[in-house]
Enzyme design. Structure first.
Site: not given
Ligand code: NAP
Length: 289
Positions: A96, A171, A239
């Site tokens: 997102t 979104k 965010k």
């Molecule tokens: P998350 O658990 O924080 O996953 C993001 C991953 O991306 C982390 O493992 C992080 O690494 C990695 N990352 C961040 N910056 C990076 C970079 N520069 N290079 C390489 N890897 C990087 O978050 P999530 O819940 O999976 O969400 C991911 C996205 O989907 C977000 O934008 C969120 O808003 C969206 N989203 C989430 C949900 C939900 O219910 N969770 C639903 C819809 C949309 P690290 O392990 O080092 O932190």
């Protein structure tokens, strides 16, 4: 079989990659913290050292990182995707992020003879696990049609909403709605508890009436179990609401209840709950009792 690359194996990414692997795709993964990709490596995914390496070895490259700044980094950074020769490849951002960044990536991709889609999702961690995400896509129709089969491996609802950036705008519309259902859910439970009602009974009754909604169905069981772990991080919701309000301002729109929801989530974050799930909003009331 298509060679797929996947950058960002966090809460959501891990489950999406598992669906790709289960369907016999070769998947090359990269994540900032390698430990979070380990379980995928035991299931057949291959590790790459940088986003550039992922792009070099894959035909379709997915990204699902945290914030727009992370998206910038994995596409345009020193070892980013665009450092590879991406001609004839398809780049799909599931993060997102902002509509303007989606447009910029699409433009750069075209200059490099590649294609790009913005494809943020909804449905939470459970939707990702079950492979029933809703995907909102922006980009070219032909590319969208070509990617449908892969999207369907982890989604149950899929729609093209227009050119690059339209997926992210959709979104934002989704998150504006969710801001209302989360504050509604929270205030409903706070009220019902003060009125000394049986909360489980109230949730069951409300689910069948006009107040029924996804947040009620998915988050009230977690709140009643006092499970505040993320699902969807508070920090990511802030965010999203910031992006939505910025975009609204650019369009000359005032969205007062979305603004208030963001302020409430910021208060929650300031109290040390940024890493909790969004259902933790109720702690603004219940933590002080
Ligand atoms: P998350 O658990 O924080 O996953 C993001 C991953 O991306 C982390 O493992 C992080 O690494 C990695 N990352 C961040 N910056 C990076 C970079 N520069 N290079 C390489 N890897 C990087 O978050 P999530 O819940 O999976 O969400 C991911 C996205 O989907 C977000 O934008 C969120 O808003 C969206 N989203 C989430 C949900 C939900 O219910 N969770 C639903 C819809 C949309 P690290 O392990 O080092 O932190």
């Amino acid at each position: 079989m298509t060679n797929i690359g996947f950058i960002g194996t966090g809460v959501m990414g891990i489950s999406v990659v598992e669906h790709l692997l289960k369907n016999d795709h070769a998947v090359t993964v990269y994540n900032r913290t390698k430990a979070k990709a380990e379980t995928l490596l035991t299931k057949g995914a291959v590790w790459a050292e940088t986003p550039q390496n992922v792009a070099e070895t894959s035909d379709i490259i997915f990204t699902m990182v945290g914030y727009p700044v992370d998206v910038e980094d994995v596409y345009y950074g020193e070892k980013g995707i665009f450092k590879a020769d991406v001609a004839n490849k398809v780049l799909i951002d599931l993060t997102t992020s902002t509509p303007s960044l989606a447009e910029k990536i699409n433009q750069t991709a075209k200059e490099k003879h590649a294609e790009a889609l913005d494809a943020p999702v909804s449905g939470g961690d459970l939707g990702a696990k079950k492979g029933t995400l809703t995907i909102m896509v922006g980009g070219d129709e032909q590319v969208f049609n070509d990617m449908k089969e892969i999207f369907q491996l982890f989604s149950s609802s899929l729609e093209l909403h227009g050119p690059a950036g339209s997926g992210q705008h959709t979104k934002m519309a989704n998150q504006i709605m969710v801001a209302g259902t989360m504050t509604g859910l929270t205030e409903m439970l706070v009220y019902a508890e003060k009125a000394e009602l049986d909360l489980k009974k109230v949730v069951k009754t409300l689910s069948g009436g006009a107040a029924g909604n996804w947040s009620l169905e998915n988050y009230s069981p977690r709140i009643l179990k006092e499970d505040y772990s993320a699902g969807f991080f508070v920090k990511h919701f802030i965010k999203d609401l910031s992006i939505a309000l910025d975009e609204a301002e650019k369009m000359g729109l005032n969205l007062p209840s979305t603004k208030l929801a963001k302020e409430l989530y910021e208060q929650l974050s300031q109290k040390g709950h940024a890493e909790d799930g969004t259902q933790a909003l109720i702690k603004l009331w219940w933590e002080n009792e």
